[in-house]
Design a protein around this motif. Structure first.
Motif, PDB file in Angstrom:
ATOM      1  N   ILE A 292       0.830  -1.206   0.000  1.00 20.68           N
ATOM      2  CA  ILE A 292       0.000   0.000   0.000  1.00 20.68           C
ATOM      3  C   ILE A 292       0.865   1.257   0.000  1.00 20.68           C
ATOM      4  O   ILE A 292       0.588   2.218  -0.729  1.00 20.68           O
TER       5      ILE A 292
ATOM      6  N   ASN B 151       0.321   5.111   4.177  1.00 24.12           N
ATOM      7  CA  ASN B 151      -0.308   3.886   4.656  1.00 24.12           C
ATOM      8  C   ASN B 151      -1.736   4.160   5.080  1.00 24.12           C
ATOM      9  O   ASN B 151      -2.055   5.227   5.605  1.00 24.12           O
ATOM     10  N   HIS B 152      -2.586   3.182   4.837  1.00 23.70           N
ATOM     11  CA  HIS B 152      -3.989   3.258   5.212  1.00 23.70           C
ATOM     12  C   HIS B 152      -4.167   2.556   6.552  1.00 23.70           C
ATOM     13  O   HIS B 152      -3.308   1.783   6.984  1.00 23.70           O
ATOM     14  N   SER B 153      -5.291   2.799   7.199  1.00 25.70           N
ATOM     15  CA  SER B 153      -5.551   2.154   8.490  1.00 25.70           C
ATOM     16  C   SER B 153      -5.621   0.636   8.372  1.00 25.70           C
ATOM     17  O   SER B 153      -5.428  -0.072   9.367  1.00 25.70           O
ATOM     18  N   CYS B 154      -5.874   0.122   7.164  1.00 27.15           N
ATOM     19  CA  CYS B 154      -5.923  -1.337   7.024  1.00 27.15           C
ATOM     20  C   CYS B 154      -4.548  -1.966   7.252  1.00 27.15           C
ATOM     21  O   CYS B 154      -4.449  -3.179   7.463  1.00 27.15           O
ATOM     22  N   ASN B 155      -3.490  -1.137   7.231  1.00 19.73           N
ATOM     23  CA  ASN B 155      -2.161  -1.662   7.556  1.00 19.73           C
ATOM     24  C   ASN B 155      -2.125  -2.222   8.974  1.00 19.73           C
ATOM     25  O   ASN B 155      -1.315  -3.091   9.289  1.00 19.73           O
TER      26      ASN B 155
ATOM     27  N   TYR C 155      -8.745  -4.710  -2.138  1.00 18.25           N
ATOM     28  CA  TYR C 155      -9.500  -3.457  -2.141  1.00 18.25           C
ATOM     29  C   TYR C 155     -10.981  -3.638  -2.472  1.00 18.25           C
ATOM     30  O   TYR C 155     -11.828  -2.927  -1.926  1.00 18.25           O
TER      31      TYR C 155
ATOM     32  N   TYR D 226     -12.599   9.330  -3.423  1.00 11.58           N
ATOM     33  CA  TYR D 226     -11.727   8.322  -2.814  1.00 11.58           C
ATOM     34  C   TYR D 226     -11.583   7.123  -3.756  1.00 11.58           C
ATOM     35  O   TYR D 226     -10.473   6.629  -4.011  1.00 11.58           O
TER      36      TYR D 226
ATOM     37  N   VAL E 137      -8.180   5.727  -5.746  1.00 16.96           N
ATOM     38  CA  VAL E 137      -7.623   4.377  -5.601  1.00 16.96           C
ATOM     39  C   VAL E 137      -7.591   3.651  -6.940  1.00 16.96           C
ATOM     40  O   VAL E 137      -6.576   3.047  -7.315  1.00 16.96           O
TER      41      VAL E 137
ATOM     42  N   THR F 258      -3.906  13.597   0.159  1.00 14.76           N
ATOM     43  CA  THR F 258      -4.269  12.181   0.258  1.00 14.76           C
ATOM     44  C   THR F 258      -4.650  11.814   1.685  1.00 14.76           C
ATOM     45  O   THR F 258      -5.644  11.115   1.924  1.00 14.76           O
ATOM     46  N   ASN F 259      -3.867  12.291   2.636  1.00 18.51           N
ATOM     47  CA  ASN F 259      -4.175  12.013   4.045  1.00 18.51           C
ATOM     48  C   ASN F 259      -5.491  12.661   4.466  1.00 18.51           C
ATOM     49  O   ASN F 259      -6.291  12.057   5.190  1.00 18.51           O
TER      50      ASN F 259
ATOM     51  N   SER G 203      -8.460  10.644   3.060  1.00 16.74           N
ATOM     52  CA  SER G 203      -8.693   9.413   3.816  1.00 16.74           C
ATOM     53  C   SER G 203      -9.324   9.705   5.175  1.00 16.74           C
ATOM     54  O   SER G 203     -10.293   9.050   5.586  1.00 16.74           O
TER      55      SER G 203
END
Length: 315
Positions: free
Chosen positions: A91, A98-102, A185, A235, A239, A261-262, A265
């Protein structure tokens, strides 16, 4: 076993045992109530629960956040060697952030989150779509909302149910695995779309019922939905274009694009939490409960508003 495997095995055992014990205790305690299955032949052999339909969405969202928070704690603080360097993830390489899914993409958190999501997040959301549709059908029958809203629910609610039922594939398809980030995704995108549909249905329903939280004007509710939907679309475009190799925003280009980007999100997350956790938390206090009764060859859903005088709405 290494540290990750030990943590995963121990925690998984605790989770399974915890669910089992909780279910056993609940059944024994419930069966002692007058409306439950008991040893007395004089009492009905049924199970009955009274709850607000929004409680399902509220607790489903709350558990979603709790699982993410627990994953964040383990990922950021545990130092377990199976947790990848955040700057070397698929990601991060794709998006420059990095996204929270990390927080839930790496074992042992990945496996444990998958175990928790189905019973604590997915099932409540799936049940919510079913009972929400039942509530709308009842409101149409009593003349409180127009039939076209029920028809819209007939189209959107099945999608919402399916999307929530497949959310666990978010964990199954790791970005590093055979099918790559796209397969990771898609379930999340389906979830985002479902949340949009749910918000739309709720805004329409509450508008016709005259129950918008805190008495906000319809225009304000519509503005919130438009903002949330617009953010979701942007969003998704961000992606999808990144996956396609032609990103409309590239956080690796400049600090400005990284900041945007941040913000994108975080804005989507904040709007989603507000529209789900806060608004459903408020709505579930309005007393419009339903009672689900199962047993003696019957399945019955009753609303606390069934006895109200039917009204019509011109809105």
């Amino acid at each position: 076993m290494d540290t990750s495997a030990t943590v995963a095995a121990s925690a998984a055992g605790v989770i399974v045992l915890g669910f089992w014990v909780a279910a056993v205790v609940y059944l024994f305690s419930y069966d002692k109530r007058d409306n439950g299955t008991t040893d007395s032949e004089s009492k009905s052999h049924v199970y009955s629960w009274t709850f607000h339909v929004e409680s399902l969405r509220f607790y489903g969202m709350l558990c979603f956040l709790v699982v993410l928070a627990a994953g964040a704690l383990v990922t950021e603080k545990s130092g377990i060697d199976t947790i990848e360097d955040p700057t070397k993830t698929v990601i991060f390489e794709l998006f420059g952030i990095n996204h929270s899914c990390n927080w839930i993409d790496h074992n042992p958190v990945k496996m444990l989150a998958a175990m928790l999501f189905l019973p604590l997040v997915q099932i409540p959301w799936m049940l919510y779509t079913v009972f929400w549709h039942c509530r709308v059908a009842k409101s149409v029958k009593t003349g409180k909302v127009p039939k076209w809203l029920l028809n819209v629910s007939r189209i959107l609610s099945p999608y919402n149910f399916i999307a929530m039922s497949q959310l666990h594939l978010w964990f199954v398809n790791n970005p590093n695995d055979t099918y790559g980030f796209t397969a990771h995704y898609i379930p999340y995108l389906m979830f985002q779309i479902a949340v949009c549909f749910i918000q739309l249905l709720n805004v329409l329903y509450l508008t016709y019922m005259g129950k918008l939280p805190w008495g906000v004007p319809t225009a304000v509710a519509g503005t919130y939905f438009a903002l949330f939907t617009g953010t979701t679309i942007l969003y998704a475009i961000f992606v999808i274009t990144t996956i396609a190799g032609s990103p409309i925003i590239d956080a690796t280009n400049s600090k400005g694009e990284e900041l945007f980007t941040n913000i994108l999100s975080l804005t989507w997350g904040a709007l989603m939490v507000f529209g789900t956790l806060i608004l459903s938390g408020k709505e579930r206090l309005d007393g419009d409960n339903i009672t689900l009764t199962i047993g003696d060859g019957m399945l019955q859903v009753e609303s606390s508003s069934d006895e109200e005088i039917p009204t019509s709405s011109s809105r």
